[in-house]
Design a protein around this motif. Sequence first.
Motif, PDB file in Angstrom:
ATOM      1  N   LYS A 264       0.941  -1.121  -0.039  1.00  0.00           N
ATOM      2  CA  LYS A 264      -0.041   0.129   0.031  1.00  0.00           C
ATOM      3  C   LYS A 264       1.148   1.463  -0.093  1.00  0.00           C
ATOM      4  O   LYS A 264       1.876   1.238   0.906  1.00  0.00           O
ATOM      5  N   CYS A 265       0.655   2.096  -0.808  1.00  0.00           N
ATOM      6  CA  CYS A 265       1.473   3.324  -1.000  1.00  0.00           C
ATOM      7  C   CYS A 265       1.394   3.959   0.221  1.00  0.00           C
ATOM      8  O   CYS A 265       0.440   4.373   0.720  1.00  0.00           O
ATOM      9  N   PRO A 266       2.627   4.353   0.919  1.00  0.00           N
ATOM     10  CA  PRO A 266       2.546   5.307   2.120  1.00  0.00           C
ATOM     11  C   PRO A 266       1.897   6.562   2.022  1.00  0.00           C
ATOM     12  O   PRO A 266       1.495   7.086   3.059  1.00  0.00           O
ATOM     13  N   GLU A 267       1.938   7.074   0.983  1.00  0.00           N
ATOM     14  CA  GLU A 267       1.586   8.429   0.482  1.00  0.00           C
ATOM     15  C   GLU A 267      -0.122   8.456   0.514  1.00  0.00           C
ATOM     16  O   GLU A 267      -0.635   9.256   1.094  1.00  0.00           O
ATOM     17  N   CYS A 268      -0.533   7.800  -0.476  1.00  0.00           N
ATOM     18  CA  CYS A 268      -2.014   8.052  -0.990  1.00  0.00           C
ATOM     19  C   CYS A 268      -2.804   6.775  -0.790  1.00  0.00           C
ATOM     20  O   CYS A 268      -3.955   6.648  -0.840  1.00  0.00           O
ATOM     21  N   GLY A 269      -2.004   5.853  -0.156  1.00  0.00           N
ATOM     22  CA  GLY A 269      -2.938   4.498   0.077  1.00  0.00           C
ATOM     23  C   GLY A 269      -3.296   3.437  -1.057  1.00  0.00           C
ATOM     24  O   GLY A 269      -4.006   2.739  -0.909  1.00  0.00           O
TER      25      GLY A 269
ATOM     26  N   ARG B 145       7.437   2.514  -7.200  1.00  0.00           N
ATOM     27  CA  ARG B 145       7.078   3.821  -7.625  1.00  0.00           C
ATOM     28  C   ARG B 145       5.733   3.645  -7.545  1.00  0.00           C
ATOM     29  O   ARG B 145       5.071   2.902  -8.529  1.00  0.00           O
ATOM     30  N   CYS B 146       4.999   4.299  -6.955  1.00  0.00           N
ATOM     31  CA  CYS B 146       3.600   4.312  -7.017  1.00  0.00           C
ATOM     32  C   CYS B 146       2.960   5.074  -8.307  1.00  0.00           C
ATOM     33  O   CYS B 146       3.449   6.197  -8.671  1.00  0.00           O
ATOM     34  N   ARG B 147       2.231   4.382  -8.984  1.00  0.00           N
ATOM     35  CA  ARG B 147       1.745   4.884 -10.043  1.00  0.00           C
ATOM     36  C   ARG B 147       0.473   6.007 -10.187  1.00  0.00           C
ATOM     37  O   ARG B 147       0.330   6.584 -11.041  1.00  0.00           O
ATOM     38  N   GLU B 148       0.002   5.852  -8.698  1.00  0.00           N
ATOM     39  CA  GLU B 148      -0.927   6.932  -8.674  1.00  0.00           C
ATOM     40  C   GLU B 148      -0.280   8.338  -8.277  1.00  0.00           C
ATOM     41  O   GLU B 148      -0.773   9.181  -8.683  1.00  0.00           O
ATOM     42  N   CYS B 149       0.626   8.511  -7.327  1.00  0.00           N
ATOM     43  CA  CYS B 149       1.197   9.748  -6.958  1.00  0.00           C
ATOM     44  C   CYS B 149       2.555  10.092  -7.155  1.00  0.00           C
ATOM     45  O   CYS B 149       3.162  11.021  -7.036  1.00  0.00           O
ATOM     46  N   GLY B 150       3.215   9.129  -7.641  1.00  0.00           N
ATOM     47  CA  GLY B 150       4.617   9.163  -8.162  1.00  0.00           C
ATOM     48  C   GLY B 150       5.655   8.670  -6.738  1.00  0.00           C
ATOM     49  O   GLY B 150       6.749   9.017  -7.026  1.00  0.00           O
ATOM     50  N   ASN B 151       4.782   8.527  -5.672  1.00  0.00           N
ATOM     51  CA  ASN B 151       5.823   8.445  -4.455  1.00  0.00           C
ATOM     52  C   ASN B 151       6.675   7.253  -4.566  1.00  0.00           C
ATOM     53  O   ASN B 151       6.203   6.214  -5.189  1.00  0.00           O
ATOM     54  N   LYS B 152       8.016   7.225  -4.079  1.00  0.00           N
ATOM     55  CA  LYS B 152       8.935   6.025  -4.412  1.00  0.00           C
ATOM     56  C   LYS B 152       9.088   5.617  -2.767  1.00  0.00           C
ATOM     57  O   LYS B 152       9.302   6.463  -1.925  1.00  0.00           O
TER      58      LYS B 152
END
Length: 136
Positions: free
Chosen positions: A104-109, A124-131
């Motif tokens: 689960k992306c720690p930034e956007c979930g 790399r999160c495809r939703e928000c780009g967070n790595k």
Amino acid sequence: MAKGNANQKVNEWLRGRNGSDEISVFCLILALLFLIVNIFVKSIFFTVLAVALIGYSAFRMFSRNLEARENENAVFCEFLGPVRPWLRNPARAAAEAREYKHFKCPECGKRMRVPRGKGKIRIRCRECGNKFEARS
Ligand SMILES: [Zn+2]
């Protein structure tokens, strides 16, 4: 009466009905659990609960109000989250769990999956780009 004819009648009767969905499968599993528990507990409470769940499940499967049932099921699936595939197809969900690890992306979930056994990797999160780094 020929067997094919009977099948056709059943199909005709089922047409336009909701059929099984996540909620009805979940209710049936819960009812089964209550019945198993009831073998040991022997309480009218569990019997009534199980019968009510089976009744509700049947009501959903045979319901003709497809839009209402679909909306209810969508809310329920949202609530289920990662448990959902286990209700839909347990065998496939088990294979999926063996081959992929879910994060689960720690930034956007946002949920994502990566193949297992690649060691420590950068995702790399495809939703928000967070790595972020994780062990696969
Ligand atoms: Zn994200």
